[in-house]
Write an enzyme that holds these catalytic residues in place. Structure first.
Site, mmCIF file in Angstrom:
data_model
loop_
_atom_site.group_PDB
_atom_site.id
_atom_site.type_symbol
_atom_site.label_atom_id
_atom_site.label_comp_id
_atom_site.label_asym_id
_atom_site.label_seq_id
_atom_site.Cartn_x
_atom_site.Cartn_y
_atom_site.Cartn_z
ATOM 1 N N TYR A 11 0.828 -1.225 0.000
ATOM 2 C CA TYR A 11 0.000 0.000 0.000
ATOM 3 C C TYR A 11 0.866 1.282 0.000
ATOM 4 C CZ TYR A 11 -3.290 3.413 2.067
ATOM 5 O OH TYR A 11 -4.042 4.521 2.349
ATOM 6 N N ASN A 32 8.024 -9.887 -2.430
ATOM 7 C CA ASN A 32 7.726 -11.328 -2.551
ATOM 8 C C ASN A 32 6.269 -11.567 -2.937
ATOM 9 O OD1 ASN A 32 6.324 -10.806 -0.214
ATOM 10 N ND2 ASN A 32 7.676 -11.980 1.131
ATOM 11 N N ASP A 51 12.428 -12.432 -1.857
ATOM 12 C CA ASP A 51 12.121 -12.246 -0.436
ATOM 13 C C ASP A 51 13.345 -11.681 0.285
ATOM 14 O OD1 ASP A 51 9.940 -13.920 1.595
ATOM 15 O OD2 ASP A 51 11.755 -13.030 2.445
ATOM 16 N N ALA A 75 7.381 -5.716 5.314
ATOM 17 C CA ALA A 75 7.109 -6.249 6.652
ATOM 18 C C ALA A 75 5.646 -6.650 6.738
ATOM 19 C CB ALA A 75 7.407 -5.190 7.709
ATOM 20 N N PHE A 76 5.355 -7.572 7.652
ATOM 21 C CA PHE A 76 3.953 -7.878 7.961
ATOM 22 C C PHE A 76 3.435 -6.793 8.903
ATOM 23 C CE2 PHE A 76 5.133 -12.586 7.309
ATOM 24 C CZ PHE A 76 4.692 -12.570 6.001
ATOM 25 N N THR A 117 6.233 2.756 12.900
ATOM 26 C CA THR A 117 4.814 2.889 13.234
ATOM 27 C C THR A 117 4.595 3.529 14.599
ATOM 28 O OG1 THR A 117 2.869 1.570 13.844
ATOM 29 C CG2 THR A 117 4.960 0.481 14.044
ATOM 30 N N TYR A 141 3.603 -6.793 16.679
ATOM 31 C CA TYR A 141 3.870 -5.962 15.506
ATOM 32 C C TYR A 141 4.718 -4.750 15.902
ATOM 33 C CZ TYR A 141 3.066 -2.364 12.010
ATOM 34 O OH TYR A 141 3.245 -1.352 11.113
ATOM 35 N N ARG A 221 -7.837 8.849 16.506
ATOM 36 C CA ARG A 221 -6.633 8.550 15.737
ATOM 37 C C ARG A 221 -6.263 9.732 14.841
ATOM 38 N NH1 ARG A 221 -6.513 5.321 18.919
ATOM 39 N NH2 ARG A 221 -6.304 3.071 18.844
#
Ligand code: UDP
Length: 333
Positions: A11, A32, A51, A75-76, A117, A141, A221
């Site tokens: 994204y 990946n 990857d 990253a996840f 993040t 995370y 937020r």
């Protein structure tokens, strides 16, 4: 200037790739496609399927492409999933970044901009949050992103790598072309979930928690447009190219909206009543997250310009309306 974008099919990665290409930067993308979409990658960029945990793949890539810097999005990023599968997150996010740094050291690549993040802060001590505030993540995370930041910190000292870590608040919206946008599988973010209602993909949206100490009881937020985030990555890379030192920056608008306000704005934008049901709190959600982005403005010259929630949701709506099923190809779809 030639830049390698890891995770450029995701994204925020795909929006940054497009912004770099628009500036005439040569872009190499590696992804990946586990969660990214090939279709999201700007055709002006050169694409490698691979990857970041694969050191040989990265060594070959750095040998073939003499890049001036790396922007790392690979990253996840699902908070809920990270709680149930923490090792998956430690493997991809932390171990993957270790492999990447080893390969960068070998290849002599010295600059990296990294997507971090607000989840590194956990429950904030105060708002707006400053970069120097306590970091105490409440989920794996956030922990893995904080561990990645620390790996960059120590690698900067040991190997002379300079890094910029960008701590995003709530990324949302879509490119004005509406050709790329948010398409997570499964979707867990508020704005795309709200917009699934007028798309007839769900009957209603859930409000997670109505007893928070906020003006209407729902979480607050700081929603920041993905195009503004993309610009921050370019400015951060330019900062490093200009001899800037390793540093960490928050990226948000500095304004908070409640869940109810977001839903109400989406009703206005879409003209749909969007029914909402009140549910219990979602585990691990802090009541209020608002960024101070003063440092990014002062040091990087960042100036977010899509700061109206209505504009942000309208851009997301244009993307989802024209792509109700997201992308048509790519393993992550
Ligand atoms: N949220 C909600 N309903 C949903 C999804 C999210 O009420 O179906 C709330 C969530 O509890 C949080 C806010 O919306 O307070 C933003 O959540 P999101 O997952 O988009 O981003 P996060 O803040 O977790 O990064």
């Amino acid at each position: 200037m030639k830049i390698l974008v890891l995770g450029g099919a995701g994204y925020i990665g795909s929006h940054t790739v497009k912004a770099l290409c628009d500036k005439g930067v040569q872009v190499v993308v590696a992804d990946n496609l586990l969660t990214g979409h090939k279709e999201a990658i700007d055709p002006r960029a050169k694409f490698y399927l691979g990857d970041l945990r694969d050191g040989a793949f990265l060594d070959d890539l750095f040998a073939q492409e003499q890049v001036d810097g790396v922007i790392h999005f690979a990253a996840f990023s699902l908070v809920g999933e990270s709680v149930f599968e923490p090792l998956k997150y430690y493997d991809n996010n932390v171990n993957g970044t270790r492999v990447l740094l080893e390969s960068m050291v070998k290849a002599g690549v010295k600059r990296i901009v990294f997507s971090s993040t607000a989840a590194t802060y956990g429950e904030p001590e105060r708002v707006p949050i400053l970069e120097s505030d306590r970091t105490c993540p409440t989920n794996p995370y956030g922990e893995t992103k904080l561990a990645m930041e620390k790996m960059f910190h120590w690698s900067a000292k040991a190997y002379g790598i300079e890094f910029v870590s960008l701590r995003y608040f709530n990324a949302c919206g879509a490119d004005e072309s509406a050709t790329i946008g948010e398409a997570h599988q499964p979707e867990s973010h508020l704005i795309p979930l709200i917009l699934q209602v007028p798309l007839n993909k769900r009957p209603q949206v859930s409000i997670f928690g109505t007893d928070y100490p906020t003006k209407d009881g729902t979480c607050v937020r700081d929603y920041i447009h993905v195009t503004d985030l993309a610009q921050a990555h370019i400015l951060a890379m330019e900062y490093l190219m200009g001899g800037g030192k390793s540093d960490i920056f928050n990226l948000g608008n500095g304004v908070g909206f409640t869940v109810r306000e977001v839903i109400e704005t989406a009703r206005k934008v879409t003209g749909h009543p969007i029914p909402a049901v009140e549910e219990g709190r979602r585990a691990g959600d802090p009541a209020v997250l608002i960024a101070s982005s003063q440092k990014a403005k002062e040091v990087l010259g960042w100036n977010p310009c899509h700061d109206s929630l209505e504009e942000i949701i309208a851009s997301a709506w244009a993307w989802h309306k024209s792509h109700p099923d997201g992308f048509t190809e790519g393993a992550g779809k």
